[in-house]
Design a protein around this motif. Structure first.
Motif, PDB file in Angstrom:
ATOM      1  N   THR A   1       0.832  -1.202   0.000  1.00 24.87           N
ATOM      2  CA  THR A   1       0.000   0.000   0.000  1.00 24.87           C
ATOM      3  C   THR A   1       0.869   1.256   0.000  1.00 24.87           C
ATOM      4  O   THR A   1       0.556   2.240  -0.687  1.00 24.87           O
TER       5      THR A   1
ATOM      6  N   TRP B   1      -1.839  -3.047  -9.723  1.00 22.50           N
ATOM      7  CA  TRP B   1      -2.201  -4.438  -9.997  1.00 22.50           C
ATOM      8  C   TRP B   1      -1.639  -5.392  -8.943  1.00 22.50           C
ATOM      9  O   TRP B   1      -2.216  -6.452  -8.693  1.00 22.50           O
ATOM     10  N   ARG B   2      -0.524  -5.023  -8.335  1.00 23.15           N
ATOM     11  CA  ARG B   2       0.108  -5.934  -7.374  1.00 23.15           C
ATOM     12  C   ARG B   2      -0.364  -5.711  -5.931  1.00 23.15           C
ATOM     13  O   ARG B   2      -0.204  -6.589  -5.084  1.00 23.15           O
ATOM     14  N   THR B   3      -0.924  -4.539  -5.665  1.00 21.33           N
ATOM     15  CA  THR B   3      -1.292  -4.200  -4.285  1.00 21.33           C
ATOM     16  C   THR B   3      -2.670  -4.756  -3.929  1.00 21.33           C
ATOM     17  O   THR B   3      -3.606  -4.702  -4.726  1.00 21.33           O
ATOM     18  N   ARG B   4      -2.780  -5.246  -2.716  1.00 21.79           N
ATOM     19  CA  ARG B   4      -4.058  -5.735  -2.200  1.00 21.79           C
ATOM     20  C   ARG B   4      -4.417  -4.976  -0.924  1.00 21.79           C
ATOM     21  O   ARG B   4      -3.547  -4.620  -0.150  1.00 21.79           O
ATOM     22  N   GLU B   5      -5.713  -4.717  -0.742  1.00 19.82           N
ATOM     23  CA  GLU B   5      -6.230  -4.109   0.482  1.00 19.82           C
ATOM     24  C   GLU B   5      -7.152  -5.117   1.156  1.00 19.82           C
ATOM     25  O   GLU B   5      -8.179  -5.515   0.593  1.00 19.82           O
ATOM     26  N   ASN B   6      -6.806  -5.533   2.360  1.00 23.36           N
ATOM     27  CA  ASN B   6      -7.616  -6.509   3.101  1.00 23.36           C
ATOM     28  C   ASN B   6      -7.873  -7.761   2.266  1.00 23.36           C
ATOM     29  O   ASN B   6      -8.973  -8.321   2.251  1.00 23.36           O
ATOM     30  N   GLY B   7      -6.820  -8.185   1.539  1.00 21.68           N
ATOM     31  CA  GLY B   7      -6.932  -9.412   0.770  1.00 21.68           C
ATOM     32  C   GLY B   7      -7.590  -9.267  -0.584  1.00 21.68           C
ATOM     33  O   GLY B   7      -7.690 -10.226  -1.342  1.00 21.68           O
ATOM     34  N   THR B   8      -8.071  -8.064  -0.926  1.00 22.33           N
ATOM     35  CA  THR B   8      -8.708  -7.857  -2.225  1.00 22.33           C
ATOM     36  C   THR B   8      -7.964  -6.774  -2.998  1.00 22.33           C
ATOM     37  O   THR B   8      -7.337  -5.892  -2.418  1.00 22.33           O
ATOM     38  N   ARG B   9      -8.056  -6.845  -4.313  1.00 18.14           N
ATOM     39  CA  ARG B   9      -7.403  -5.837  -5.139  1.00 18.14           C
ATOM     40  C   ARG B   9      -8.239  -4.552  -5.169  1.00 18.14           C
ATOM     41  O   ARG B   9      -9.383  -4.532  -4.726  1.00 18.14           O
ATOM     42  N   VAL B  10      -7.659  -3.483  -5.682  1.00 19.48           N
ATOM     43  CA  VAL B  10      -8.337  -2.183  -5.700  1.00 19.48           C
ATOM     44  C   VAL B  10      -8.634  -1.821  -7.162  1.00 19.48           C
ATOM     45  O   VAL B  10      -7.848  -1.162  -7.823  1.00 19.48           O
TER      46      VAL B  10
ATOM     47  N   ARG C   1      -6.736   0.686 -10.198  1.00 12.51           N
ATOM     48  CA  ARG C   1      -6.196   0.113 -11.430  1.00 12.51           C
ATOM     49  C   ARG C   1      -6.756   0.836 -12.647  1.00 12.51           C
ATOM     50  O   ARG C   1      -6.029   1.171 -13.584  1.00 12.51           O
TER      51      ARG C   1
END
Length: 299
Positions: free
Chosen positions: A8, A87-96, A100
């Protein structure tokens, strides 16, 4: 790679770099214009009929214009970095997904901006196409501001229907003021090249119309300051007052070149502040997660 693109913090860093880079190209474009270097490279995509790079014969104007063109590659590198991070970052296990989408939209805008810049050279710096060139950059600054707010997981505040509506009105008035400002520029003495055409509009008249649009924006912003008392409303009012002061000094001192660059910096700051204000509030009826920033298109 994970630390550079997959966290993040990395996404926020790339998003901020994207905003700075797209604001910076507006300032360097202003330097090209006030130095009369707009046709320092007389061709596009080549700089001259025989070379893709500037040659000693093109002089300082060629170096300035070619240097501005090279900055497009910096924008592309930063935009690609932001896309990878999104594309590589996840927030709380989900992508944003919205981050993107916006980061890819910035990439498309940069490519489009390069094409418009090339056409602008082909038509010998038509003031109306130069205006489109600036407006596209302003749009990219606004999108980058939105993307950065999402990357930072900025929360929006519930406010009354009228204040929320007026933040959107302020955003729209910002665009009106910026557009009218491009007409002032297209009617003034700094065309980017001595051979470039002007709009033919009366400079004093269009400058006064532009000033009226800014004062309308100031009036709406003052109401929002009184109503919302938010950091975003104070920020917009502050940059508007500074921008207005610079504009009046320009008007009464014959548009000195240095102040034009300062005024372009003000355009970036006003666009950032207006976008940020519109993103900062939502209506009570809007079923939005408090963990996400509202979408301007649907607000």
């Amino acid at each position: 790679m994970t630390r550079l693109f997959g966290t993040t913090r990395a996404l926020r860093g790339w998003s901020l770099a994207n905003l700075i880079a797209n604001s910076g190209i507006i300032l360097t474009g202003g330097i090209v214009r006030v130095t009369g270097s707009g046709l320092g490279c007389s061709q596009w995509p080549k700089c001259s009929p025989d070379s893709y790079v500037t040659l000693p014969a093109n002089g300082l104007h060629g170096a300035i214009e070619f240097g501005n063109r090279l900055l497009t590659f910096v924008l592309i590198i930063v935009a690609v970095g932001t896309i990878i991070a999104a594309w590589r970052t996840r927030e709380n296990g989900t992508r944003v997904p919205r981050v993107r989408m916006l980061s890819q939209l910035v990439m498309v805008g940069i490519v489009l901006q390069a094409v418009v810049g090339g056409i602008t050279v082909w038509v010998r710096l038509s003031p109306y196409l130069v205006a489109v060139h600036l407006l596209l950059s302003a749009a990219l600054v606004s999108i980058c501001t939105w993307n950065l707010a999402l990357a930072r997981r900025r929360t929006s505040t519930v406010a009354g229907t009228l204040p929320v509506t007026l933040t959107r009105v302020a955003y729209a008035l910002t665009w009106v003021a910026v557009y009218l400002g491009t007409l002032v520029t297209g009617s003034g003495p700094h065309a980017g090249d001595l051979s470039s055409p002007r709009t033919g509009l009366d400079l004093e008249t269009i400058a006064k119309v532009h000033a009226v649009s800014v004062w309308l924006l100031v009036a709406v912003t003052i109401y929002l300051v009184v109503t919302l008392r938010s950091h975003q409303s104070y920020a917009l009012l502050g940059v508007l007052l500074l921008q207005g002061a610079v504009g009046y000094v320009q008007y009464f001192t014959g548009l000195p070149r240095g102040l034009i660059i300062v005024h372009l910096l003000g355009v970036c700051l006003v666009m950032i502040a207006a976008t940020d204000l519109a993103l900062s509030v939502r209506r009570p009826t809007e079923a939005r997660s408090t963990a996400s920033t509202p979408d301007l298109a649907n607000a």
